[in-house]
Scaffold this motif. Sequence first.
Motif, PDB file in Angstrom:
ATOM      1  N   ILE A  65       0.794  -1.239   0.011  1.00 18.64           N
ATOM      2  CA  ILE A  65       0.088  -0.098  -0.066  1.00 18.64           C
ATOM      3  C   ILE A  65       0.886   1.125  -0.041  1.00 18.64           C
ATOM      4  N   ARG A  66       0.234   2.222  -0.442  1.00 18.40           N
ATOM      5  CA  ARG A  66       1.257   3.597  -0.440  1.00 18.40           C
ATOM      6  C   ARG A  66       2.458   3.368  -1.206  1.00 18.40           C
ATOM      7  N   ASN A  67       2.261   2.939  -2.508  1.00 12.67           N
ATOM      8  CA  ASN A  67       3.400   2.905  -3.278  1.00 12.67           C
ATOM      9  C   ASN A  67       4.733   1.947  -2.507  1.00 12.67           C
ATOM     10  N   THR A  68       4.432   1.067  -1.753  1.00  8.37           N
ATOM     11  CA  THR A  68       5.502   0.272  -0.964  1.00  8.37           C
ATOM     12  C   THR A  68       5.243  -1.202  -1.256  1.00  8.37           C
ATOM     13  N   VAL A  69       6.121  -1.908  -1.265  1.00  7.53           N
ATOM     14  CA  VAL A  69       6.066  -3.162  -1.395  1.00  7.53           C
ATOM     15  C   VAL A  69       6.900  -3.939  -0.188  1.00  7.53           C
ATOM     16  N   ASP A  70       7.073  -3.075   0.805  1.00 12.20           N
ATOM     17  CA  ASP A  70       7.967  -3.636   1.934  1.00 12.20           C
ATOM     18  C   ASP A  70       7.765  -2.722   3.139  1.00 12.20           C
ATOM     19  N   PRO A  71       6.957  -3.017   3.996  1.00 10.09           N
ATOM     20  CA  PRO A  71       6.333  -4.465   4.188  1.00 10.09           C
ATOM     21  C   PRO A  71       4.993  -4.466   3.497  1.00 10.09           C
ATOM     22  N   LEU A  72       4.534  -5.923   3.287  1.00  8.29           N
ATOM     23  CA  LEU A  72       3.271  -5.997   2.970  1.00  8.29           C
ATOM     24  C   LEU A  72       2.282  -6.309   4.013  1.00  8.29           C
ATOM     25  N   VAL A  73       1.116  -5.860   3.708  1.00 13.41           N
ATOM     26  CA  VAL A  73      -0.098  -5.880   4.681  1.00 13.41           C
ATOM     27  C   VAL A  73      -0.809  -6.932   4.253  1.00 13.41           C
ATOM     28  N   VAL A  74      -1.803  -7.181   5.298  1.00 11.94           N
ATOM     29  CA  VAL A  74      -2.934  -8.272   4.948  1.00 11.94           C
ATOM     30  C   VAL A  74      -4.261  -7.366   4.527  1.00 11.94           C
ATOM     31  N   THR A  75      -4.899  -7.650   3.305  1.00 18.19           N
ATOM     32  CA  THR A  75      -5.695  -7.089   2.734  1.00 18.19           C
ATOM     33  C   THR A  75      -7.021  -8.001   2.399  1.00 18.19           C
ATOM     34  N   GLN A  76      -8.045  -7.499   2.144  1.00 14.51           N
ATOM     35  CA  GLN A  76      -9.021  -8.292   1.419  1.00 14.51           C
ATOM     36  C   GLN A  76      -8.794  -8.295  -0.088  1.00 14.51           C
ATOM     37  N   SER A 118       9.205 -13.956   5.426  1.00 14.92           N
ATOM     38  CA  SER A 118       8.049 -14.745   6.245  1.00 14.92           C
ATOM     39  C   SER A 118       6.486 -14.348   6.029  1.00 14.92           C
ATOM     40  N   THR A 119       5.822 -15.269   5.924  1.00 16.90           N
ATOM     41  CA  THR A 119       4.430 -15.041   5.752  1.00 16.90           C
ATOM     42  C   THR A 119       3.581 -15.190   6.980  1.00 16.90           C
ATOM     43  N   VAL A 120       4.234 -14.725   8.127  1.00 24.29           N
ATOM     44  CA  VAL A 120       3.545 -15.049   9.613  1.00 24.29           C
ATOM     45  C   VAL A 120       2.920 -13.813   9.662  1.00 24.29           C
ATOM     46  N   TRP A 121       1.769 -13.528  10.508  1.00 23.77           N
ATOM     47  CA  TRP A 121       1.083 -12.262  10.735  1.00 23.77           C
ATOM     48  C   TRP A 121       1.981 -11.655  11.868  1.00 23.77           C
ATOM     49  N   THR A 122       2.011 -10.256  11.375  1.00 25.61           N
ATOM     50  CA  THR A 122       2.771  -9.369  12.488  1.00 25.61           C
ATOM     51  C   THR A 122       2.171  -8.043  12.567  1.00 25.61           C
ATOM     52  N   ILE A 123       2.393  -7.271  13.530  1.00 29.61           N
ATOM     53  CA  ILE A 123       2.021  -5.920  13.696  1.00 29.61           C
ATOM     54  C   ILE A 123       3.026  -4.922  12.954  1.00 29.61           C
ATOM     55  N   VAL A 134      -2.144  -4.771  10.190  1.00 28.61           N
ATOM     56  CA  VAL A 134      -1.604  -6.307  10.280  1.00 28.61           C
ATOM     57  C   VAL A 134      -0.971  -6.703   9.087  1.00 28.61           C
ATOM     58  N   ALA A 135       0.245  -6.745   9.149  1.00 34.43           N
ATOM     59  CA  ALA A 135       1.321  -7.203   8.070  1.00 34.43           C
ATOM     60  C   ALA A 135       1.941  -8.583   8.032  1.00 34.43           C
ATOM     61  N   VAL A 136       2.596  -8.977   7.081  1.00 34.28           N
ATOM     62  CA  VAL A 136       3.505 -10.278   7.291  1.00 34.28           C
ATOM     63  C   VAL A 136       4.990  -9.879   7.502  1.00 34.28           C
ATOM     64  N   GLY A 137       5.551 -11.043   7.795  1.00 37.43           N
ATOM     65  CA  GLY A 137       6.925 -10.817   8.351  1.00 37.43           C
ATOM     66  C   GLY A 137       7.333 -11.290   9.458  1.00 37.43           C
ATOM     67  N   GLY A 138       6.311 -11.770  10.406  1.00 41.29           N
ATOM     68  CA  GLY A 138       6.487 -12.133  11.625  1.00 41.29           C
ATOM     69  C   GLY A 138       7.447 -13.549  11.857  1.00 41.29           C
ATOM     70  N   VAL A 139       7.558 -14.063  12.929  1.00 41.26           N
ATOM     71  CA  VAL A 139       8.125 -15.018  13.242  1.00 41.26           C
ATOM     72  C   VAL A 139       7.282 -16.076  14.097  1.00 41.26           C
ATOM     73  N   GLU A 140       7.439 -17.299  13.974  1.00 37.69           N
ATOM     74  CA  GLU A 140       6.701 -18.419  14.760  1.00 37.69           C
ATOM     75  C   GLU A 140       7.360 -18.776  16.193  1.00 37.69           C
ATOM     76  N   GLY A 141       6.524 -18.756  17.158  1.00 39.01           N
ATOM     77  CA  GLY A 141       6.949 -19.296  18.455  1.00 39.01           C
ATOM     78  C   GLY A 141       7.712 -18.281  19.314  1.00 39.01           C
TER      79      GLY A 141
END
Length: 248
Positions: A65-76, A118-123, A134-141
Motif C-alpha cells: 500500500i502507499r506505493n510500497t512493497v515492503d512491508p506487505l500488509v494483510v488485505t481483502q 516470512s508470511t507470518v502475521w505481525t503488527i 496487520v502485516a506479514v514478516g513475523g516469526v512463529e513461536g
Amino acid sequence: MALRRFLSFLVAIILSTSFIFLVKAQNISEPVLDISGKAIEKGSQYFIVPVSGRSNEGGLDVSGIRNTVDPLVVTQNPQSSVGNSLRFTPVDSNENIVRLSTDLNVKFMDIIFTDNRSTVWTINTTLIPQRYLVAVGGVEGNPGSDTLGNWFKIDKYEDAYKFVYCPGVCETCRPFCGDIGIIVEPNNKRVLFVGSDKPLKVKFENTTSVITVTKAPPSASNYPDRLPTMSFINVVMCIVIANLTMVM
C-alpha cells in the motif's frame, strides 16, 4: 478416634482434589470451530472467510500500500471469496487444537516470496502513523516481549468469530489491544488493522472440505479434551458418603 480422623483427612483430600479438577475444567477455553462444526486443528490449513455486510468483500491476501512493497500488509482480495489458506499455531506447543481467547500465530501457507520473507502475521506501526496494521514478516513461536507483535487471538463475535490483538505472552508488557477490522485506503484497498469498533466477522473453512455445511453447535462429545466433570463429581460424592456412613 484415629480411624475417624484418618477418614476425615481422606475426605478432605478427595474434596480438594475434586475442586482442583473443577477449576481446571472451567479454565479450558472452548475450541474454535470451522463451518462444519469441527475444532480447528494445529497443522491443518484453513480459509478465513469473511461473512455478512461490507466485510464480505473478498478473502484474505497480502498487498503493498502507499506505493510500497515492503512491508506487505494483510488485505481483502475482491477477486477471491476465500483468499489464501492459513495455518494457526497455538502458543502452547502441547495443544493440538485452537481455542478461544488463546494466543496463536497465523501464517499464510500458499504464498511464497522469492526473497523467502516470512508470511507470518505481525503488527506494523510504521506505514500509517498511529495505526496498528496487520502485516506479514513475523516469526512463529518464541513467545515473549521480542515477539509481541506476532500473537493474535480468536474470539466469538455474534454468530461467527473475530480476530483480536491483545497478546498475553509477556507478563510485564502492556500492549495496545483491540479488535481487528478493516481500514479502507485511498486506492480502496481494504487493510486489516487493530482498534476497529466494527470487527471483521469471519468463519473458517478447512481447505480439504469438498462440501461445506453449516451445522448446529456441537454436542459435548465434540469436546474430547474437556474433563468429565459431572461424572467425576458423582464418584467423589459417593466416596464421601460411603466414608461418612462408616464413621457413623
